[in-house]
Write a protein that holds these residues in place. Structure first.
Motif, PDB file in Angstrom:
ATOM      1  N   ASP A 268       8.985 -12.348  -2.104  1.00  0.00           N
ATOM      2  CA  ASP A 268       7.581 -12.753  -2.135  1.00  0.00           C
ATOM      3  C   ASP A 268       6.726 -11.507  -1.929  1.00  0.00           C
ATOM      4  O   ASP A 268       6.714 -10.919  -0.845  1.00  0.00           O
ATOM      5  CB  ASP A 268       7.310 -13.787  -1.035  1.00  0.00           C
TER       6      ASP A 268
ATOM      7  N   LYS B 245       3.585 -11.136  -1.751  1.00  0.00           N
ATOM      8  CA  LYS B 245       2.404 -11.285  -0.889  1.00  0.00           C
ATOM      9  C   LYS B 245       2.761 -11.196   0.584  1.00  0.00           C
ATOM     10  O   LYS B 245       1.941 -10.808   1.406  1.00  0.00           O
ATOM     11  CB  LYS B 245       1.726 -12.638  -1.148  1.00  0.00           C
ATOM     12  N   THR B 246       3.980 -11.598   0.934  1.00  0.00           N
ATOM     13  CA  THR B 246       4.348 -11.606   2.347  1.00  0.00           C
ATOM     14  C   THR B 246       5.503 -10.644   2.639  1.00  0.00           C
ATOM     15  O   THR B 246       6.023 -10.646   3.752  1.00  0.00           O
ATOM     16  CB  THR B 246       4.764 -13.024   2.801  1.00  0.00           C
ATOM     17  N   ASN B 247       5.879  -9.841   1.654  1.00  0.00           N
ATOM     18  CA  ASN B 247       6.938  -8.842   1.830  1.00  0.00           C
ATOM     19  C   ASN B 247       8.244  -9.437   2.335  1.00  0.00           C
ATOM     20  O   ASN B 247       8.973  -8.793   3.089  1.00  0.00           O
ATOM     21  CB  ASN B 247       6.476  -7.738   2.799  1.00  0.00           C
ATOM     22  N   VAL B 248       8.508 -10.672   1.940  1.00  0.00           N
ATOM     23  CA  VAL B 248       9.733 -11.313   2.401  1.00  0.00           C
ATOM     24  C   VAL B 248      10.831 -11.148   1.354  1.00  0.00           C
ATOM     25  O   VAL B 248      10.582 -11.270   0.161  1.00  0.00           O
ATOM     26  CB  VAL B 248       9.494 -12.815   2.670  1.00  0.00           C
ATOM     27  N   ARG B 249      12.034 -10.845   1.836  1.00  0.00           N
ATOM     28  CA  ARG B 249      13.206 -10.786   0.969  1.00  0.00           C
ATOM     29  C   ARG B 249      14.340 -11.504   1.686  1.00  0.00           C
ATOM     30  O   ARG B 249      14.727 -11.124   2.784  1.00  0.00           O
ATOM     31  CB  ARG B 249      13.586  -9.327   0.700  1.00  0.00           C
TER      32      ARG B 249
ATOM     33  N   HIS C   6       5.812 -17.752   3.578  1.00  0.00           N
ATOM     34  CA  HIS C   6       5.303 -17.696   2.204  1.00  0.00           C
ATOM     35  C   HIS C   6       3.893 -18.256   2.107  1.00  0.00           C
ATOM     36  O   HIS C   6       3.504 -19.121   2.880  1.00  0.00           O
ATOM     37  CB  HIS C   6       6.240 -18.458   1.270  1.00  0.00           C
ATOM     38  N   VAL C   7       3.181 -17.742   1.125  1.00  0.00           N
ATOM     39  CA  VAL C   7       1.805 -18.183   1.013  1.00  0.00           C
ATOM     40  C   VAL C   7       1.589 -18.953  -0.281  1.00  0.00           C
ATOM     41  O   VAL C   7       0.816 -19.880  -0.341  1.00  0.00           O
ATOM     42  CB  VAL C   7       0.849 -16.977   1.160  1.00  0.00           C
TER      43      VAL C   7
END
Lengths: 331, 287
Positions: free
Chosen positions: A87, A89-93, A119-120
């Protein structure tokens, strides 16, 4: 076209989402039915069940490797398959290792957990086949060529750009900044999470017209108005997306995440025809930040917007409808 | 240089990009004139009243303290403020991705800090993106995200190290490669043990990691553990009763599991090797 310094599989992985379940805040699970995801669109919509209190979602995924992954003379060993959720936008992996279905099958499956707080809007889901090649571990052998979109808000699994349309009295809105634009019939705000069109309810009859589902001239006028709004929106979102580009240390622009990226992928082929979108983006960026060419590009941007808005169709039907009305009043 | 607005709100709120725009005046960007705060308060969207996290006072006092402590050395403020801002303003990533919150913080609560930290003598102004811009540029969101990405579970130690290198949080943060937690920790370890020191070296390393990452899947070389969302929720809940963060010792973050040590160690070794062969501008070759 990327060049790899080692042997790979030439065909991509086919990835499918096979089940979706939400974990609710009271600890219960709600398995969503198949309307939550679409193989055609490669999209998942976690909002379909209308829950406001879900904590996480468990996605069942299945990946099919192209032929040759298990060839006895393959250049790799330690084959494994991964599903990866990212993601921007939220730098999630988040990644999860899949397991091979029956022994010898080309299908690998597993589950991936998505945390709602992480997550957004839209996350991307892709898959990689990884192996050890020439003594180097962790090499990607092949991957999906088109990732799935997991939308944490939407109630409909579609990939395309989604707009938010809101009706507001510009003079009385709690969004006080709208008051400065009281004489505009509509406005586009591209700074919001998704591009938003505000329709000014102070304009007498505008809401009635837009909501009308009648026939005849009125519906054609409505379609024309919608096409005009859509042209404004597409022009605005293109400029919004191109204006916020991030630039790599090397100087090249980076394809943005989320709707900005979708807008650019959709419109660039009309703005700079005949080249790959990555190259088109570089050209547009160069013309915007360089000395010349930005003005000349405006016609192309307008053309891309008009096409997306299907303005020619709306104008065409409008004219035919007027002609028919005139004919009827003459006889 | 400007001071804080005459009217500083008591609670954080949401300020949309379109609503914020008229307040980004030339006078503000040149650091000469700040709005009074009254008109800005009219265009915000409020946040829930019953949530202690949106109280402005703890953040405003942090900002006052950091300006006092780092008056002589502005860039040093980042390493001090990033973990403390993160531990004061307890957010989910979902909340932190909302640019309206950061717009409000920069424009309504602490425009004087934005000017103090980012005023450029060379251009005679502050870049507008420091008030309202991408998450890795905006004055406060860049610090929050640096803290979020570099913290190792509850340990903010790596954040201090990372924020001590401007190139790391300026250019590398925007590359998605640090979203993999073990990668972020391994990069910090290279900084900490002195393998890399200068900004050029950081950039050289990141280019090398990025290039290798085009064909390597780091999740396989260095697996991470899934995070437990309940731990973060508990930490956020504790914000209702938490005392102000210490000015002298590092606060603690959410009690999440640290990155698996084996994974960090494996990647640290790998990156060290990569870096030894990476082209770094200005570095002399051995012969």
């Amino acid at each position: 076209m990327k060049i790899y310094p080692y042997k790979r599989l030439s065909r991509p992985i086919t990835l499918r989402v096979t089940s979706v379940a939400l974990k609710l805040s009271d600890g219960t699970r709600d398995p969503l039915d198949t309307s939550a995801y679409s193989v055609q669109e490669q999209a998942v919509a976690l909002g379909v069940a209308g829950h406001t209190d879900w904590v996480s979602a468990t996605l069942g995924v299945s990946a099919t490797l192209p032929p040759g992954a298990d060839a006895s003379d393959a250049a790799w060993s330690d084959l494994c398959v991964l599903a990866v959720l990212t993601d921007g936008k939220t730098n999630v992996r988040t990644s999860t290792v899949l397991t091979r279905d029956p022994e010898g099958s080309r299908d690998w499956s597993g589950t991936l957990e998505l945390i709602r707080d992480d997550h957004v809007g839209r996350a991307n889901l892709s898959a990689y086949a990884v192996g050890t090649v020439d003594g180097v571990g962790g090499r990607s052998i092949t991957e999906t060529d088109r990732s799935w979109v997991v939308d944490t808000v939407s109630d409909e699994p579609v990939r395309g750009l989604r707009l938010d349309v809101r009706k507001a009295s510009f003079t009385k809105s709690s969004r006080e900044w709208l008051r400065a634009y009281a004489d505009a019939p509509w406005l586009v705000d591209t700074t919001a999470r998704v591009p938003t069109v505000y329709v000014n309810t102070d304009i007498d009859g505008i809401v009635g017209l837009l909501d009308s589902n009648g026939s005849g001239v009125e519906s054609k006028v409505r379609d024309l108005l919608v096409a005009q709004m859509a042209t404004d929106v597409w022009t605005a979102v293109f400029h919004g997306a191109i204006g916020d580009l991030e630039v790599e240390p090397g100087g090249g622009p980076v394809f943005p995440a989320d709707w900005q990226g979708e807008v650019l992928r959709e419109m660039l082929p009309d703005v700079v025809p005949g080249v790959h979108v990555e190259e088109a983006l570089r050209q547009v960026h160069r013309r915007r930040t360089g000395d010349s060419g930005w003005g000349e590009l405006q016609t192309r941007i307008h053309y891309a917007a008009v096409r997306r808005a299907e303005a020619a169709k709306a104008v065409g039907y409008m004219i035919r409808s007027l002609e028919r009305t005139n004919r009827e009043s003459e006889t | 240089m400007i001071t804080q607005p005459h009217h500083v709100p008591e609670r954080l709120a949401l300020l949309s990009g379109s609503a914020a725009d008229p307040f980004l005046t030339e006078g503000l960007l040149m650091g000469e004139q700040v709005h009074s705060g009254i008109d800005l308060a009219k265009v915000v969207e409020p946040l829930p009243e019953d949530d202690a996290r949106w109280s402005v006072e703890p953040i405003r006092s942090l900002v006052d303290d950091v300006m006092f402590a780092f008056e002589k050395e502005r860039t040093g403020a980042d390493a001090w403020l990033a973990p403390r801002l993160h531990a004061t303003l307890r957010l989910t990533r979902q909340e932190a991705a909302d640019k309206r919150l950061w717009n409000h913080l920069a424009l309504a609560v602490a425009p004087d800090y934005v000017v103090w930290r980012h005023f450029s003598e060379r251009t005679g102004r502050v870049a507008a993106e420091r008030f309202q811009g991408p998450s890795d540029r905006q004055c406060f969101s860049r610090l929050w995200w640096a803290a979020e990405i570099f913290r190792n579970g509850l340990d903010y130690g790596p954040v201090e190290v990372a924020c001590g290198n401007q190139d790391l949080i300026h250019t590398v943060l925007r590359l998605g490669l640090l979203d993999h937690r073990p990668t972020a920790q391994a990069v910090v370890r290279l900084l900490k043990d002195g393998t890399i020191t200068t900004g050029r070296e950081v950039n050289g390393l990141s280019v090398a990691i990025n290039a290798a990452g085009a064909t390597l899947i780091y999740d396989v070389l260095a697996p991470d553990e899934p995070r437990d969302p309940a731990r973060l929720r508990d930490w956020i809940e504790e914000a209702q009763t938490a005392p102000p963060v210490s000015r002298h010792v590092l606060p603690e973050g959410p009690d999440e599991d640290p990155v698996p040590e084996d994974s960090v160690a494996a990647l640290t070794d790998y990156f060290t090797e990569l870096f030894e062969t990476a082209p770094v501008r200005g570095r002399k070759s051995e012969d």
